[in-house]
Write a protein that holds these residues in place. Structure first.
Motif, PDB file in Angstrom:
ATOM      1  N   ASP A 159       0.808  -1.219   0.000  1.00 43.09           N
ATOM      2  CA  ASP A 159       0.000   0.000   0.000  1.00 43.09           C
ATOM      3  C   ASP A 159       0.846   1.276   0.000  1.00 43.09           C
ATOM      4  N   VAL A 160       1.801   1.331  -0.938  1.00 47.45           N
ATOM      5  CA  VAL A 160       2.552   2.575  -1.115  1.00 47.45           C
ATOM      6  C   VAL A 160       2.288   3.118  -2.512  1.00 47.45           C
ATOM      7  N   HIS A 161       2.703   4.352  -2.729  1.00 46.47           N
ATOM      8  CA  HIS A 161       2.644   4.930  -4.070  1.00 46.47           C
ATOM      9  C   HIS A 161       3.909   4.524  -4.841  1.00 46.47           C
ATOM     10  N   ILE A 162       3.918   4.797  -6.140  1.00 48.21           N
ATOM     11  CA  ILE A 162       5.148   4.580  -6.919  1.00 48.21           C
ATOM     12  C   ILE A 162       5.377   5.803  -7.802  1.00 48.21           C
ATOM     13  N   ASP A 163       6.636   6.009  -8.214  1.00 49.39           N
ATOM     14  CA  ASP A 163       6.796   6.959  -9.305  1.00 49.39           C
ATOM     15  C   ASP A 163       7.442   6.297 -10.501  1.00 49.39           C
ATOM     16  N   VAL A 164       7.028   6.766 -11.675  1.00 44.94           N
ATOM     17  CA  VAL A 164       7.525   6.230 -12.944  1.00 44.94           C
ATOM     18  C   VAL A 164       8.119   7.384 -13.739  1.00 44.94           C
ATOM     19  N   VAL A 165       9.016   7.063 -14.660  1.00 48.54           N
ATOM     20  CA  VAL A 165       9.678   8.125 -15.426  1.00 48.54           C
ATOM     21  C   VAL A 165       9.574   7.917 -16.934  1.00 48.54           C
ATOM     22  N   PHE A 175      -1.322  -2.156 -10.859  1.00 44.31           N
ATOM     23  CA  PHE A 175      -1.080  -1.122  -9.854  1.00 44.31           C
ATOM     24  C   PHE A 175      -2.066   0.036 -10.067  1.00 44.31           C
ATOM     25  N   PRO A 176      -2.688   0.524  -8.989  1.00 44.71           N
ATOM     26  CA  PRO A 176      -3.705   1.581  -9.149  1.00 44.71           C
ATOM     27  C   PRO A 176      -3.117   2.887  -9.687  1.00 44.71           C
ATOM     28  N   SER A 177      -3.701   3.387 -10.770  1.00 43.27           N
ATOM     29  CA  SER A 177      -3.096   4.543 -11.433  1.00 43.27           C
ATOM     30  C   SER A 177      -3.134   5.800 -10.562  1.00 43.27           C
ATOM     31  N   ASP A 178      -4.103   5.890  -9.660  1.00 44.71           N
ATOM     32  CA  ASP A 178      -4.172   7.112  -8.843  1.00 44.71           C
ATOM     33  C   ASP A 178      -3.063   7.186  -7.795  1.00 44.71           C
ATOM     34  N   LYS A 179      -2.267   6.121  -7.680  1.00 43.29           N
ATOM     35  CA  LYS A 179      -1.129   6.162  -6.747  1.00 43.29           C
ATOM     36  C   LYS A 179       0.198   6.272  -7.500  1.00 43.29           C
ATOM     37  N   ILE A 180       0.111   6.697  -8.765  1.00 40.66           N
ATOM     38  CA  ILE A 180       1.328   6.811  -9.586  1.00 40.66           C
ATOM     39  C   ILE A 180       1.673   8.281  -9.798  1.00 40.66           C
ATOM     40  N   SER A 181       2.946   8.624  -9.548  1.00 40.81           N
ATOM     41  CA  SER A 181       3.457   9.953  -9.921  1.00 40.81           C
ATOM     42  C   SER A 181       4.295   9.777 -11.178  1.00 40.81           C
ATOM     43  N   PHE A 182       4.103  10.687 -12.130  1.00 46.28           N
ATOM     44  CA  PHE A 182       4.838  10.569 -13.393  1.00 46.28           C
ATOM     45  C   PHE A 182       5.910  11.653 -13.477  1.00 46.28           C
ATOM     46  N   HIS A 183       7.174  11.227 -13.416  1.00 44.78           N
ATOM     47  CA  HIS A 183       8.339  12.113 -13.454  1.00 44.78           C
ATOM     48  C   HIS A 183       8.992  12.119 -14.829  1.00 44.78           C
TER      49      HIS A 183
END
Ligand code: PLP
Length: 427
Positions: free
Chosen positions: A79-85, A98-106
């Motif tokens: 139950d953590v968020h992730i970031d993708v680049v 993985f739930p998209s609302d917990k993704i940060s896009f860098h």
């Protein structure tokens, strides 16, 4: 790092309750092995450190460190968020469920297509890095009638004490909006005026493999000062302060990293002292979550002895599965997985099999007597190993196995020669 915690049975290295020599036999080498309980422990340490410090928080796993479906599934379980680049990391996370609302896009140069993909999949937040991106995103949101959360990545002018290729927070950087020259203010105005963007907060990342707390404390001070300036100028107070990642790990006994609790306590003190309303604090650890959990198993092959010089012991992998030693002189330690109980008799260079003199995985490694067929395990290879792996010399990339509570599971298949040829066409 070699510690007393490394367990062995019958002289064999055990990983997550599984005999590493059996893993080498079952799946072949080179082989990446991850001890999943170590990953879960590290996440739980970060969480409890924040809870002890009384801060609202979010852990966002920086998935560039290791980005395959199975790791995104572990992150979902924890139950953590992730970031993708990149679109590729985003696609992998989505394919993993993985739930998209917990993704940060860098990323410092997200393409139009990647931004469309992020918007259409409703990612949690887009980390805006430059004016070009603000313009692209604004256009996409208008056309698609969408709204999205954004944060601004700022370059706060702090350089952490680490290897220069890992420094990303100083002013002369390809990442983020520069604060000193007023770029950050200009970006803030543009985003606040865009009715399709919801500005969640501000972000900065000052580097990687950082050991002291000082850089992070300076960063917290600087971000609060910036937030106060923004409040004065725009009557805007961030919901979120994202302090990035970069927490160092022990690759060798020379490395002395801070604990999560040490660093988070100091940040909490700083924020509580200086803010009336402390924003939610997000961090983006990558290496510190997966690095220590990873091992790479190799089979020892050839050996070269040169009179009066350090011998070369060669393994069946190298810079293709771990570019870090060749790229930035990263240091590792290893053990001979089938000879954990045997005395050290020599020091050798651990050489890879790639056609580069610089393909040396470990410059000076103390070893027991070895022979061809022994299994060498390099420790702490979980971060930026598989994710940077490549096919130089047309070597297929290794498989990845997860182990936990005495069970092993293949999570990425070994690449085959067939796979290597699958994109080639005749001429
Ligand atoms: N966040 C950002 C923006 C990064 O650029 C990086 C690494 O480059 C990280 C987080 C993760 O850093 P680390 O793996 O050192 O924790």
């Amino acid at each position: 790092m070699i510690t007393d915690e490394l367990t062995s049975k019958n002289g064999h290295l055990m990983i997550g309750g599984v005999d590493s020599v059996d893993l080498a036999k079952k799946y072949g080498t080179p082989l990446y092995v991850f001890d999943v309980s170590s990953i879960r422990d590290q996440i739980r340490k970060f969480k409890s450190a924040f809870e002890n410090a009384g801060l609202h928080y979010q852990i966002s796993y920086a998935s560039k460190a290791f980005a395959v479906k199975a790791i995104y599934q572990v992150m979902k379980q924890e139950d953590v968020h992730i970031d993708v680049v990149s679109g590729g990391e985003l696609q992998t996370a989505l394919a993993a469920g993985f739930p998209s609302d917990k993704i940060s896009f860098h990323g410092n140069n997200k393409t139009f297509e990647e931004l469309v993909m992020a918007v259409q999949n409703h990612v949690g937040v887009i980390m805006l890095d430059n004016f070009h991106e603000i313009e692209l995103l604004s256009r996409i949101l208008k056309t698609d009638h969408e709204k999205i959360n954004v944060m601004l990545r700022l370059t706060p002018g702090i350089s952490a004490h680490t290897h220069k290729y890992d420094q990303t927070g100083q002013t002369d950087s390809k990442f983020g909006f520069d604060v000193e020259s007023g770029q950050a203010n200009k970006a803030m105005r543009l985003v606040l005026e865009d009715e399709n963007m919801n500005l969640l907060g501000i972000h900065a990342h000052i580097g990687s493999q950082i050991f002291g707390t000082q850089g992070f404390v300076m960063l917290a001070q600087k971000m609060v000062a910036m937030a106060k300036d923004f409040q004065k100028e725009f009557n805007y107070w961030p919901e979120v302060l994202n302090l990035g990642g970069g927490f160092g790990i022990s690759y060798t006994e020379d490395d002395d990293p801070i604990t999560a609790q040490e660093f988070i306590n100091q940040i909490a003190d700083e924020l509580k002292k200086n803010c009336e309303k402390v924003p939610e604090i997000w961090i983006e650890p990558g290496r510190s979550i997966v690095g220590p959990a990873g091992y790479t198993l190799y089979t020892i092959g050839s050996r070269k002895d040169i009179p009066d010089l350090t011998p070369y012991v060669a393994v069946d992998g190298g810079m293709g599965d771990n570019i870090r030693p060749a790229l930035y002189q990263a240091k590792y330690e290893s053990v001979v997985a089938n000879k954990m109980d045997q005395p050290i008799v020599e020091t050798a260079h651990i050489a890879g099999k790639y056609c580069e003199s610089g393909d040396i995985l470990i410059d000076q490694q103390a070893l027991p007597a070895t022979k061809s067929g022994d299994i060498l395990a390099i420790l702490d290879t979980g971060a930026y190993g598989y994710s940077m792996a490549m096919n130089y010399n047309r070597n297929p990339r290794p498989a990845v196995v997860f182990v936990e509570n005495g069970h092993d599971k293949l999570v990425v298949k070994r690449e085959t020669y067939q796979d290597l040829l699958s994109l080639d066409l005749d001429y």
